[in-house]
Design an enzyme around this catalytic site. Structure first.
Site, PDB file in Angstrom:
ATOM      1  CB  THR A  88      -0.936   0.013   1.211  1.00 21.33           C
ATOM      2  OG1 THR A  88      -0.152  -0.007   2.416  1.00 21.33           O
ATOM      3  CG2 THR A  88      -1.858  -1.204   1.208  1.00 21.33           C
ATOM      4  CG  ASP A  89       4.528   3.351   2.389  1.00 18.19           C
ATOM      5  OD1 ASP A  89       3.840   4.388   2.349  1.00 18.19           O
ATOM      6  OD2 ASP A  89       5.603   3.280   3.013  1.00 18.19           O
ATOM      7  CG  ASP A  90       6.560   0.705  -2.926  1.00 17.40           C
ATOM      8  OD1 ASP A  90       7.429   1.233  -3.631  1.00 17.40           O
ATOM      9  OD2 ASP A  90       6.818   0.065  -1.897  1.00 17.40           O
TER      10      ASP A  90
ATOM     11  CD  GLU B  40       4.780   8.540  -1.066  1.00 17.10           C
ATOM     12  OE1 GLU B  40       5.118   9.413  -1.900  1.00 17.10           O
ATOM     13  OE2 GLU B  40       4.336   8.839   0.052  1.00 17.10           O
TER      14      GLU B  40
ATOM     15  CG  HIS C   8       3.102   7.740   2.789  1.00 16.63           C
ATOM     16  ND1 HIS C   8       4.163   6.877   3.005  1.00 16.63           N
ATOM     17  CD2 HIS C   8       3.581   8.987   3.109  1.00 16.63           C
ATOM     18  CE1 HIS C   8       5.210   7.556   3.420  1.00 16.63           C
ATOM     19  NE2 HIS C   8       4.879   8.835   3.498  1.00 16.63           N
TER      20      HIS C   8
END
Length: 639
Positions: free
Chosen positions: A382-384, A387, A458
């Site tokens: 989920t973080d990548d 971003e 994020h």
């Protein structure tokens, strides 16, 4: 500092900030690969190199040149007191020092050599092999230098537990799960091969510590481990063959296109070990592909002492590219610049369209998202993804329909990965059962993936950028962030060091979602950042802050951490002296080529245990911060 731009006329003005931004932007553009991506080195510690040598020794494929080059690198990282650390200027680490010592003994360094004598003195003074972590003793057990009887049991029958049952493999975080499954195979085989040397001089003879109280979780699992050891000695284990076959199949199904597993070193090397112990020889296509892929994680450099070879624990092209896109846009590059279009096209090709382990908790969610690495399709995160969406949302692509469709798919996938409490973990939803943390095996690294402030921030910022700040999911995410603010006003940083990273991520997200600048959570965060600004004007936080509260918000100033603090302050509407001093530090310390020096580690793998120096962080985050400072200052001057 060599090559640093000299600026001595007081606090930085707008023109100096513009020039620094331009230099950083051009330097970042020069680092783009012709296919469109960026990838900085991902630096960790010498256990990667020592374990690579032990793996190849176990497989019988260790050659003299590789051994010499890796040993040369390991020697170069030893400190004057004979020890090795897990991050720049960090405290000595016993297990890392033991593994480095073993590697140098394999390379032929004599026991009596002064550098090994200093290392051995430290090791013995701190408990010897007996006091090392479980993973270090597993490596030694592979060569008969430690007894399998004195290691925690991980029975392969774990593979037979249904996914609703406690301690099933999906209770573990994806990185731990991919490590545990092959280790059950290795532990069941209990192999012992020749190391070529003995390191028994590292033993103290200290007996094992007494068991914890029986009514504690630790004590209960220690006694369960005793029972499991007895069961391991039984001549007949009715389910063992079925369990091992299932583990083997599970491993094979998750080998990635680059030959690896999960895109990271631990599951990669343990999967190779497990499959060879299941009868796959060194020339089998699966093993050959795995070893060839692992070679792609190596870096060779010529030094005055000769060639050195080191191994990256992971590679981060998707993450680095996402951050670079945002940095260039904030740094003033036009949204339709060819460099951004190449990056966008490459990124769109990397979107994941197949299922993965995340479907165990979200079986009806349609696949999408991005992974951290070139190849890790089973584990998008989920973080990548957040971003990537934040950056691509701002690109003026000639195929807007195609771009919009990808962003819609990714947003829907991230939405579906929200945990029940309103936050987001990195790889799985609701991966919050803590029982596996109590096992005797789990003495190193995080083994679950609960929601964290930085990842949740994020995602919330991404939803705001896509016009969804008023959605129920965004509101629940904001509520989670507000509920998890620390009493001092900061937020914990799971994937970056530490409270500076968490706070630098959360404040822009809250503001983007419409929280007023006067909100008490925003003001408390600003106060915390201002209180922790270093006298030189920058910010820094040492990795020891994960274990020692005295280090919270304290450490040598770094470019990346100064940028994180500035991003929060700028988002919060701050324009005063703390911001100007932070910008001034970045301008004063910028190198002539547009980059910054940053030997400090500011990325986090496992809080308290494993740390990362992302070599691109020292460029992308300062560029983002300077670009945003220039933009807001320019508008205020014009206004």
């Amino acid at each position: 500092m060599s090559g640093v731009i000299e600026q001595t006329t007081g606090l930085t003005g707008l023109q100096e900030a513009r020039e620094a931004t331009a230099r950083a932007r051009e330097y970042l553009l020069s680092l783009q690969h012709e296919e469109g991506w960026w990838k900085g080195e991902l630096e960790t510690n010498v256990t990667m190199d020592a374990e690579d040598l032990m793996l190849r020794q176990f497989l019988g494929v260790l050659d003299d040149q590789l051994l010499a080059e890796s040993a040369r690198w390991i020697r170069s990282c030893q400190r004057d007191d004979g020890t090795w650390a897990n991050f720049h200027d960090g405290p000595a680490d016993l297990s890392t020092t033991v593994e480095a010592y073993v590697a140098l003994r394999m390379a032929g360094d004599p026991v009596g050599a002064p550098h090994l004598r200093r290392a051995r003195d430290y090791i013995l003074d701190h408990g010897g092999i007996e006091a090392t972590r479980v993973f270090t003793r597993i490596w030694l057990a592979l060569f008969g230098e430690w007894s399998w009887d004195d290691l925690p049991v991980l029975p392969p029958e774990l593979m037979l537990l249904p996914d609703w049952f406690p301690l099933n493999i999906y209770d573990w975080a994806c990185w731990a799960r991919q490590t545990v499954v092959p280790l059950t195979v290795v532990g069941a085989a209990r192999p012992s091969r020749s190391l070529g040397v003995s390191v028994r001089e590292l033993r103290t003879g200290t007996p094992a510590p007494e068991l914890d109280p029986v009514l504690s979780w630790a004590g209960a699992f220690e006694r369960l481990d005793t029972v499991l050891h007895r069961l391991e000695r039984l001549p007949v284990k009715p389910l063992r063959g079925i369990a091992l076959a299932r583990a083997e199949r599970w491993i094979l199904e998750r080998q990635e296109a680059d030959g690896g597993w999960g895109g990271i070193q631990p599951p990669w090397v343990y999967s190779i070990l497990a499959l060879t112990l299941r009868g796959y020889d060194i020339d089998h296509p699966v093993i050959r592909k795995a070893l060839d892929g692992l070679d792609g994680f190596t870096i060779r450099e010529r030094t005055p002492d000769g060639w050195v070879r080191r191994l990256e624990a992971c590679q981060s092209p998707v993450w680095d590219t996402a951050l670079a896109i945002t940095a260039l846009l904030d740094g003033g590059l036009p949204a339709d610049d060819p460099a951004l279009l190449r990056a966008t096209d490459w990124t769109l090709r990397e979107e994941i369209s197949t299922g993965g382990d995340w479907q165990v908790r979200r079986p009806h969610l349609q696949p999408s998202g991005w992974a951290f690495e070139f190849a890790n399709d089973y584990y998008p995160d989920t973080d990548d993804t957040a971003e990537i969406v934040l950056g691509l949302e701002r690109v003026a692509h000639p195929e807007p329909v195609r771009l919009r469709a990808a962003l819609d798919r990714a947003t829907a996938w991230v939405n579906g990965m929200q945990s029940r409490d309103g936050g987001w973990g990195a790889f799985d939803a609701d991966n919050t059962r803590t029982l596996c943390e109590k096992l005797p095996f789990c003495d190193f690294g995080a083994v679950i993936d609960p929601p964290s402030a930085d990842v949740t921030a994020h995602v919330v910022e991404m939803l705001a950028a896509r016009g969804r700040s008023g959605s129920d999911r965004a509101r629940r995410g904001v509520r989670w962030l507000l509920d998890h603010q620390e009493p001092d006003g900061s937020w914990f940083g799971r994937w970056g060091a530490n409270y500076v990273y968490g706070t630098g991520a959360v404040v822009p997200a809250l503001v983007a979602c419409g929280l007023p600048l006067s909100h008490q959570s925003v003001r408390r965060a600003v106060d915390w950042l201002v209180r922790h600004q270093n006298p030189d004007g920058g910010w820094g936080e040492d990795m020891r802050s994960y274990a020692d509260p005295d280090w919270v918000g304290k450490g040598d100033t770094t470019a990346s951490q100064t940028a994180w603090a500035l991003l929060a302050l700028l988002a919060a509407g701050e324009r005063g002296e703390p911001v100007r001093r932070g910008v001034d530090w970045l301008v004063r310390t910028q190198r002539a080529d547009g980059g910054w020096d940053e030997p400090q580690f500011t990325g986090t793998g496992f809080p308290g245990d494993f740390y990362i120096n992302y070599h691109l962080y020292r460029l992308v985050f300062p560029l983002t911060a300077l670009g945003r400072y220039v933009e807001v200052t320019k508008h205020e001057h014009n206004g």
